[in-house]
Write an enzyme that holds these catalytic residues in place. Structure first.
Site, PDB file in Angstrom:
ATOM      1  N   ASP A 227       0.163  -4.247   5.988  1.00  0.00           N
ATOM      2  CA  ASP A 227      -0.761  -3.887   7.023  1.00  0.00           C
ATOM      3  C   ASP A 227      -2.201  -4.287   6.715  1.00  0.00           C
ATOM      4  O   ASP A 227      -2.497  -4.247   5.733  1.00  0.00           O
ATOM      5  CB  ASP A 227      -0.630  -2.393   7.310  1.00  0.00           C
ATOM      6  CG  ASP A 227       0.942  -1.788   7.747  1.00  0.00           C
ATOM      7  OD1 ASP A 227       1.684  -2.863   8.210  1.00  0.00           O
ATOM      8  OD2 ASP A 227       0.890  -0.655   7.943  1.00  0.00           O
TER       9      ASP A 227
ATOM     10  N   GLU B 294       2.549  -8.561   9.689  1.00  0.00           N
ATOM     11  CA  GLU B 294       2.745  -7.291  10.532  1.00  0.00           C
ATOM     12  C   GLU B 294       2.477  -7.661  11.965  1.00  0.00           C
ATOM     13  O   GLU B 294       1.616  -8.579  12.390  1.00  0.00           O
ATOM     14  CB  GLU B 294       2.011  -6.337  10.151  1.00  0.00           C
ATOM     15  CG  GLU B 294       0.573  -6.203  10.271  1.00  0.00           C
ATOM     16  CD  GLU B 294      -0.215  -5.100  10.782  1.00  0.00           C
ATOM     17  OE1 GLU B 294       0.531  -4.456  11.720  1.00  0.00           O
ATOM     18  OE2 GLU B 294      -1.188  -4.648  10.289  1.00  0.00           O
TER      19      GLU B 294
ATOM     20  N   ASP C 132       5.944   4.442   4.909  1.00  0.00           N
ATOM     21  CA  ASP C 132       6.765   3.365   5.629  1.00  0.00           C
ATOM     22  C   ASP C 132       6.750   1.915   4.952  1.00  0.00           C
ATOM     23  O   ASP C 132       7.306   1.035   5.137  1.00  0.00           O
ATOM     24  CB  ASP C 132       6.474   3.246   7.127  1.00  0.00           C
ATOM     25  CG  ASP C 132       5.005   2.771   7.076  1.00  0.00           C
ATOM     26  OD1 ASP C 132       4.124   2.971   6.570  1.00  0.00           O
ATOM     27  OD2 ASP C 132       4.437   2.255   8.479  1.00  0.00           O
TER      28      ASP C 132
ATOM     29  N   HIS D  45      -6.549  -2.153   5.362  1.00  0.00           N
ATOM     30  CA  HIS D  45      -5.811  -1.340   6.043  1.00  0.00           C
ATOM     31  C   HIS D  45      -5.978   0.123   5.862  1.00  0.00           C
ATOM     32  O   HIS D  45      -6.300   1.108   6.444  1.00  0.00           O
ATOM     33  CB  HIS D  45      -4.256  -1.637   6.027  1.00  0.00           C
ATOM     34  CG  HIS D  45      -3.454  -0.365   6.764  1.00  0.00           C
ATOM     35  ND1 HIS D  45      -3.281  -0.448   8.187  1.00  0.00           N
ATOM     36  CD2 HIS D  45      -2.616   0.232   6.021  1.00  0.00           C
ATOM     37  CE1 HIS D  45      -2.557   0.561   8.123  1.00  0.00           C
ATOM     38  NE2 HIS D  45      -1.856   0.779   7.167  1.00  0.00           N
TER      39      HIS D  45
ATOM     40  N   HIS E  43       1.310   3.700   2.030  1.00  0.00           N
ATOM     41  CA  HIS E  43       2.007   4.643   2.888  1.00  0.00           C
ATOM     42  C   HIS E  43       3.398   4.580   3.025  1.00  0.00           C
ATOM     43  O   HIS E  43       4.152   3.722   2.519  1.00  0.00           O
ATOM     44  CB  HIS E  43       1.468   3.882   4.577  1.00  0.00           C
ATOM     45  CG  HIS E  43       0.090   4.398   4.857  1.00  0.00           C
ATOM     46  ND1 HIS E  43      -0.679   3.170   5.573  1.00  0.00           N
ATOM     47  CD2 HIS E  43      -0.597   5.067   4.645  1.00  0.00           C
ATOM     48  CE1 HIS E  43      -1.920   3.965   5.709  1.00  0.00           C
ATOM     49  NE2 HIS E  43      -1.725   4.934   5.096  1.00  0.00           N
TER      50      HIS E  43
ATOM     51  N   HIS F 201       0.717  -1.258  -0.090  1.00  0.00           N
ATOM     52  CA  HIS F 201      -0.041   0.054  -0.047  1.00  0.00           C
ATOM     53  C   HIS F 201       0.984   1.294  -0.099  1.00  0.00           C
ATOM     54  O   HIS F 201       2.160   1.224   0.234  1.00  0.00           O
ATOM     55  CB  HIS F 201      -1.161  -0.063   1.212  1.00  0.00           C
ATOM     56  CG  HIS F 201      -0.325  -0.117   2.537  1.00  0.00           C
ATOM     57  ND1 HIS F 201       0.140  -1.125   2.861  1.00  0.00           N
ATOM     58  CD2 HIS F 201      -0.177   1.175   3.449  1.00  0.00           C
ATOM     59  CE1 HIS F 201       0.599  -0.774   4.292  1.00  0.00           C
ATOM     60  NE2 HIS F 201       0.479   0.417   4.493  1.00  0.00           N
TER      61      HIS F 201
END
Lengths: 728, 647
Positions: free
Chosen positions: B173, B198, B71, B152, B69, B67
């Protein structure tokens, strides 16, 4: 009788008993039966495939063009005329006078009075009603059009097949069926509730009185189609049907019964339409429905995913329609004559963009025709239900109105229009690259979102909606169902505008326009008939097959002359025709099987003396999953390792001399007693052992018997025998 | 061969996710995230561990991003544009378009030097191949990937990856419980060698979210009623929409007229993505889209910078989250000093950000930089609205998938250790929690591919019923065995695939059925059997008979040869446990072993000399095949022992 036919073509494998024959056919061969070649975009072909012992039905469409034999519901405009004409009266009964009057008409050309005044029935695929649907295991739906007949199947008791369709096909199909049911309501309201019995028009005497053209639609050429007529399903049937459909994404894998791995890949014909890839333990199959390489709205034809399959079932029959019917292009229909106005010669180019450009040109031309009518203050009626064409036309026409600064409202009238338009805007992942990029740049996927917002486009559920009456303005452009001109808002609007020479009706070619327009004669309205790309064009078939590289290709018989194969083609071609079962031989004599590593490590290989062969005995648990056979070691611990290593099966002829020498090496002394018959008949030789203990070896043609006083000696003798024979 | 799992990031830490998995000759990088806590080279994964000489195209088969994000994707433009990776990158269709928002966050972070530019991102995103949920993508002949819905954030996916016979799942995630606008993670039951999951909330077990929602609404309502302003710092996608749906509902219900603002056009645009990407949202949102799109926020307006100091209550969603800089920081500076105002922090805040400082205690003063200090008098409300699964969710997923091995990433070290212990003790699955730059090796699955004949397949699929009598445990039962008592029958379908694997030179290995095999060779079977004829002392037999049958009736004359076989049958039934002993009148059969009365005067198999006994001996002839060698000799010894034992 037809049940039998499912399994075996008469005359084949006659030597085998029935059951064996059945199993033989089910497992060794693949069988393909074309139930219907269909006709055009709205009536896709329908086939049945037997593979791996499963029966797969491809599509379940309705022949909606047959609706033209019915008279549309009379509207207010024509009510006065209808009053005089007894035949069109809703509750008219046929008395004998009427019959004789009609009898005279059989030979004459059709007129509006010949049409059947009754609640319409609907025609399913020709030969489907001859099959026992409870024997179908899987139904694969390639397009929303291929779904319209599905509620007829799902409401049959005993129907238990698994139905697969893409998410979008299922949704669009549902909307189309709901629309059909709601449009059909108008007939019900007019004629009153249907009786449970056979309608009068289907009776033989009645049909005999009808003109031959009409009779042919009802009965078919061979008279076999009468059984295909059904009263329409209900909204509840549709709902029930949809609950049975398992929806898929493109390239999503589903496994049927562990054996068939089924995947849908974009076909490009419409949003959500698909071709199928079916992988079984023995063969991989690609089913190609009508496909478009570079569509302007839907995701393009994903033919790469169909590469390298064993068999290609080619079911894109669109090239047949364009050949038989009006030449690819346009034809203007005036009220009394059909003068063909050739728009453009069909491009023979293989270039993908040419097709695309051609389609754009058609739309431009259509827009310019519409603009001409509007300028002459006539209205434009577009009963085109192809979603892609409809959406693109909306965009084109609004743009051309903008550029020619015509302020004319666009109406979309359909019970499902609002939902349909909302839906097309939330399915970006099913659209072509260009549309997807709009998403990333933050624009709406289709222009209609903005048009509705700017009050240029108005969406109404019916012609009677109060909002429509308030908003109504003429001239205007109206998109509404149904293309058969018997159902829906189009009937009302045609009655209204048929006398206006400035108005324009846009029809899709490929259907009998004269019959379709019959109830609206005399027609003053201009009629523009145009064809839209609805599949793979003829010159592209061969290049496509060359790209796909199948081992076997199934093509319709009608293409035999059109697609010529040279000898250099690496694949064999079978031709299919309606209601004939093709038997396709197996390519492999064995199935694939995967052996788990731990089991493979237990193998004890033996080398065969005479042949160049390594053999090992194996034992495990067989599983069928994911289109493959798997062999696992199972949970049971092996009984005892020593006995396992011993060969259990022997063959060959033992040589006595060798046996004796081996025995002596083991410290066993033996003597041979030749030619003593056991039980008098068979010749066998007996080897006597005295040292170290007493034993006897009786060697015959087909077997040996070892008899010893104790276990050890017996075991030693067995080893000696084993070493002189081949065994496993 | 083994599956090698090199953890380049998110090993015993949250952030900078990057795992490189080598299996069956393919090397796949999952996620390519950056660590927000660092500003030097440490914020990127140590790519030199993949390839010493920087030849990443050769070293990696593909990159898979779960995804958008930071991180999880933050280091990707650096890797492709600066490090020069040119291979394929797979992610869900949505991820590329969202990255820009995050780049802005980076730039706005204290004027920090960028390691890559906006053009880099554009270029990088052009290389991305979009994957749809459940779509099965054949990367090359051997490597297959498939995305599953992770719940997520919009477009978040878990990836199933299969090379040959080895298969793993990398979760990225995920969230196992649906919220207002996203559904719960969904995955098929798969055969897995490895699950990399995760573990952000490795030990937390969350209660129902209704309580938390009500608390949040109460706090917001109280603040705006008192004329205060509510600041909700969020990122453009995710919690902003979730909380906004929640507020909209509440506003509607309570008939509130206080304005709700979105800080930038970007967030409004994000709402538009949501409107079109209905298929990524929860079932409820999907069902209602045609009548009322849940993302058509009625009460939401665009916010203008000039409105920061305007009077009156309002609710403002401002980017970026964590108050790490940009507009949310600007607003924070203005609003924080007033007691009337409220700052709501949804979920996790990275260390070092103001959001993190606010969450860890209630500071009255915050250092903005070296020189400026800010008085914080406003109320702070913490919201646990994290779209990460809790410990129960992780355990549920592990249990559902039942992989052979689990690797935990993206969590805090001590909590991961606890979870690791639970997975091993409760589910019996080996589990690792490697630190960054550690490699874990686990065995992989392999299959040998062969052909199989139709006869073999069919015979293997045929049911093979095995009837066996339950062996009686206690004495009272065995006494009932007087011939009339029907023992318990056990019926088992012992379907076993038995065949012969043939490997011929130049041909593919093939499994055939035993019957086919000799036909294939064109050879005749040569049957080897064993035979044994032995005497049993009839005196002893009579003895046993009388002791056994005396209880029933002596008058029942059972003497004569015909009764000896039933005697043997009774003996065998008593002494041979578990065997399937059948009595056919003429003979007794146990598997391939058969014994019958030998009436011949001179049986060729009568190897043993007649016992030097004056009594008349009865001979029994046995025959068996090699498969039951042990069993046969055991039976013979039982019968013979009986004979001599009574002597």
């Amino acid at each position: 009788m037809y049940f039998l036919d499912l399994f075996c073509q008469p005359g084949e494998f006659k030597g085998l008993p029935y059951l064996q024959r059945q199993i033989f056919v089910l497992f060794i061969f693949m069988k393909f039966t074309c139930l219907s070649k269909g006709g055009g975009f709205h009536f896709p072909p329908c086939h049945v495939l037997n593979v791996c012992g499963f029966r797969i039905l491809f599509d379940c469409p309705l022949d909606l063009s047959a609706l033209t034999i019915f008279s549309p519901v009379p509207t207010g405009y024509r009510a006065v005329v209808d009053e005089k004409d007894s035949d069109c009266q809703p509750y008219s009964t046929l008395d004998s006078d009427c019959v004789t009057w009609k009898r005279q008409k059989i030979g004459k050309p059709l007129d509006a009075n010949d049409l059947i005044c009754a609640v319409p029935w609907y025609k399913i695929v020709k030969y489907l009603h001859l099959w026992n649907v409870s024997f179908i295991d899987v139904v694969l739906i390639s397009s929303p059009m291929g779904m319209l007949g599905l509620p007829f199947l799902t409401r049959i008791k005993g129907f238990s097949a698994k139905i697969y369709a893409t998410e979008v096909t299922a949704r669009l199909g549902q909307l189309m069926m709901e629309d059909l049911v709601s449009m059909h309501m108008e007939f019900r309201q007019f004629y009153g509730p249907e009786g449970s019995t056979f309608p009068r028009w289907m009776e033989e005497e009645e049909l005999d009185l009808r003109p031959s053209a009409l009779r042919e639609v009802v009965l078919g050429k061979d008279g076999a189609e009468l059984g295909g007529w059904m009263p329409l399903y209900s909204a509840a049937d549709v709902k029930h049907c949809l609950q049975k459909v398992q929806t898929l994404r493109y390239a999503e894998e589903v496994c049927y019964n562990g054996k068939l791995v089924i995947k849908a890949f974009s076909s490009g014909l419409e949003i959500g339409t698909c071709n199928w890839s079916i992988n079984g333990p023995k063969r991989d199959i690609a089913f190609i429905s009508s496909s478009i390489f570079v569509p302007a709205h839907a995701m393009s034809f994903d033919y790469h995913a169909l590469q390298g399959k064993d068999i290609v079932l080619y079911s894109d029959l669109s090239s047949l329609d364009t050949m038989e019917g009006i030449e690819d292009g346009y034809s203007f229909l005036t009220t009394d004559s059909f003068s063909t106005l050739s728009w453009e010669e069909s491009a023979q180019s293989l270039l993908n963009t040419s097709e695309h450009l051609e389609e754009r040109e058609k739309l431009y031309y259509l827009c310019s025709c519409a603009a001409d009518s509007l300028k002459a203050s006539g209205s434009v009626l577009i009963p085109i239900n192809r979603l892609g064409t409809f959406i693109q036309l909306l965009e084109q026409i609004s743009a051309s109105l903008e550029s020619s600064s015509l302020k004319v409202p666009i109406y979309v009238i359909s019970s499902v229009a609002e939902e349909l338009l909302a839906y097309t805007n939330v399915i970006p992942e099913w659209l072509c690259k260009e549309r997807q990029e709009k998403l990333f740049s933050g624009e709406p996927l289709f222009a209609h979102v903005e048009l509705i917002k700017d009050n240029k486009l108005h969406v109404f559920p019916t012609v009677h909606s109060p909002k429509l009456l308030i908003n109504w303005q003429e001239p205007c452009i109206v998109f509404c169902p149904h293309w058969c001109l018997r159902l829906g808002p189009v009937v009302h609007l045609l009655h209204r505008w048929s006398g206006d020479p400035n108005s324009l009706l846009v029809l899709e070619s490929g259907h009998d326009a004269q019959l379709a327009l019959l109830p609206f004669q005399p027609m003053e309205m201009k009629v523009l008939q145009c064809s839209f790309l609805s599949g793979i064009k003829l010159p592209k078939i061969l290049p496509l097959l060359n790209v796909l590289q199948p081992k076997i290709t199934l093509l319709p018989e009608d293409l035999r002359q059109k697609v010529r194969f040279t000898n250099v083609n690496p694949f064999s071609v079978f031709h299919y025709s309606e209601n004939k079962t093709l038997i396709i031989p197996s390519l492999k004599d064995s199935s694939e099987l995967e052996i788990a590593t731990d089991l493979a490590f237990q193998f004890q290989w033996r080398n065969l003396k005479h042949e160049n062969m390594n053999i090992t005995r194996l034992k495990g648990e067989l599983h069928v999953a994911h289109g493959k056979h798997w062999l696992h070691s199972g949970n049971k611990p092996s009984k005892s390792n020593s006995s396992k290593s011993r060969p259990l099966l022997h063959w060959g002829t033992p040589d006595l001399e060798t046996l004796l020498s081996i025995l002596s090496k083991m410290g066993i002394n033996a003597s041979v007693e030749q030619g003593v018959g056991v039980e008098g008949s068979k010749k066998a030789c007996i080897v006597h052992v005295h040292d170290p203990k007493k034993a006897l070896i009786e060697i015959g043609d087909t077997g040996t018997v070892i008899s010893a006083v104790d276990e050890n000696l017996a075991s030693l003798i067995f080893e000696a025998m084993d070493s002189i024979l081949d065994g496993i | 061969m083994a599956i090698e799992c090199l953890v380049l990031g998110a090993g015993q830490q949250v952030g900078k996710s990057c795992v490189v998995v080598s299996m069956n000759g393919k090397r796949i990088m999952f996620d390519c995230g950056m660590d927000m806590a660092y500003h030097d080279h440490r914020r990127h994964p140590d790519f030199s561990r993949i390839s010493e000489y920087g030849d990443f195209d050769k070293a990696l088969t593909c990159i898979v991003i779960t995804h958008f994000h930071l991180d999880h994707i933050g280091a990707l433009p650096y890797f492709t544009e600066v490090c020069g990776y040119r291979g394929p990158i797979y992610m869900t269709a949505l991820a590329p378009s969202m990255l820009e928002d995050y780049r802005k966050v980076m730039v706005e972070r204290r004027g920090e030097e960028e390691q890559f530019t906006s053009e880099h991102i554009v270029e990088c995103m052009k290389k991305v191949i979009a994957v749809d949920v459940k779509q099965t993508v054949q990367v090359d002949k051997d490597l297959m990937i498939r995305a599953y819905y992770a719940g997520h954030v919009l477009g978040a996916a878990m990836f199933y990856t299969k090379v040959g016979d080895s298969a793993i799942v990398y979760t990225g995630d995920y969230n196992m419980t649906p919220d207002r606008h996203l559904g719960a993670a969904q995955i098929d039951r798969l055969q897995l060698d490895l699950l990399i999951t995760e573990s952000t909330y490795a030990t937390t077990i969350r209660d129902s979210k209704y309580g938390r929602e009500a608390e949040f609404l109460k706090a917001v309502h109280k603040c705006v009623l008192g004329g205060g302003k509510v600041l909700i710092p969020t990122f453009a996608l995710g919690r902003a929409q979730e909380l906004c749906i929640l507020l909209e509902d509440y506003w509607e219900r309570m008939n509130l007229k206080i304005p709700i603002y979105f800080s930038s056009g970007l967030t409004m645009q994000a709402n538009m993505y949501y409107k079109m990407l209905i298929s990524w949202t929860s079932q409820k949102v999907k069902e209602t889209y045609s009548t009322r799109n849940a993302f058509d926020f009625k009460h939401v307006l665009n916010f203008d910078r000039s409105m920061i100091s305007a009077p009156g209550p309002c609710v403002l969603f401002a980017t970026p989250g964590w108050i790490s800089g940009g507009f949310s920081l600007e607003v924070f500076k203005q609003w924080a000093p007033s007691e009337m105002n409220l700052i709501t922090l949804p979920g996790y805040c990275a260390a070092g950000t103001i959001g993190h400082k606010l969450m860890s205690g209630k500071p009255s003063k915050i250092d903005l930089d070296k020189d400026t200090q800010l008085d914080v008098r406003c109320q702070i409300h913490q919201l646990s609205f994290s779209p990460h699964t809790d410990a129960k969710g992780i355990m549920d997923l592990v249990k559902f998938l039942s992989p052979k091995h689990v690797i935990l990433v993206h969590g805090e070290k001590p909590k991961m250790a606890t979870l690791k212990g639970r997975i091993y003790s409760e589910l019996g699955i080996r589990c690792d929690d490697p630190a960054n730059n550690e490699t874990v090796c686990i065995p992989s699955t392999h299959h040998v591919e062969v052909g199989a004949s139709n006869t073999f397949i069919r015979s293997s699929l045929n049911p093979n019923f095995n009837f066996s009598k339950m062996s009686s445990e206690d004495e009272s039962d065995s006494r009932l065995k007087d011939g009339k008592f029907m023992p318990w029958l056990q019926v088992k379908d012992e379907r076993a695939a038995e065949g012969i694997l043939v490997e011929e030179k130049g041909k593919r290995a093939k499994i055939v059925h035993l019957d086919e095999f000799l036909l294939m060779l064109g050879e005749k079977k040569h049957d080897i059997r064993f035979a044994y004829c032995f005497p049993i002392n009839t005196d002893n037999l009579e003895d046993t008979k009388s002791t056994d049958v005396s209880s029933s009736s002596n008058a029942l004359s059972v003497s004569g040869r015909s009764s000896w076989l039933p005697m043997l049958y009774i003996k065998l039934s008593d002494e041979l446990s578990g065997g399937n002993i059948q009595y056919f009148g003429e003979q007794i059969q146990v598997e391939s072993f058969s014994v019958s009365l030998c009436l011949k005067d001179r049986c060729p198999y009568r190897i043993v000399d007649s016992p030097p006994n004056k009594c008349e001996a009865v001979f029994f002839c046995c025959a068996w095949s090699i498969a039951d060698e042990k069993l046969a000799w055991k039976i013979i010894s039982i019968l013979e022992n009986r004979n001599y034992g009574t002597l």
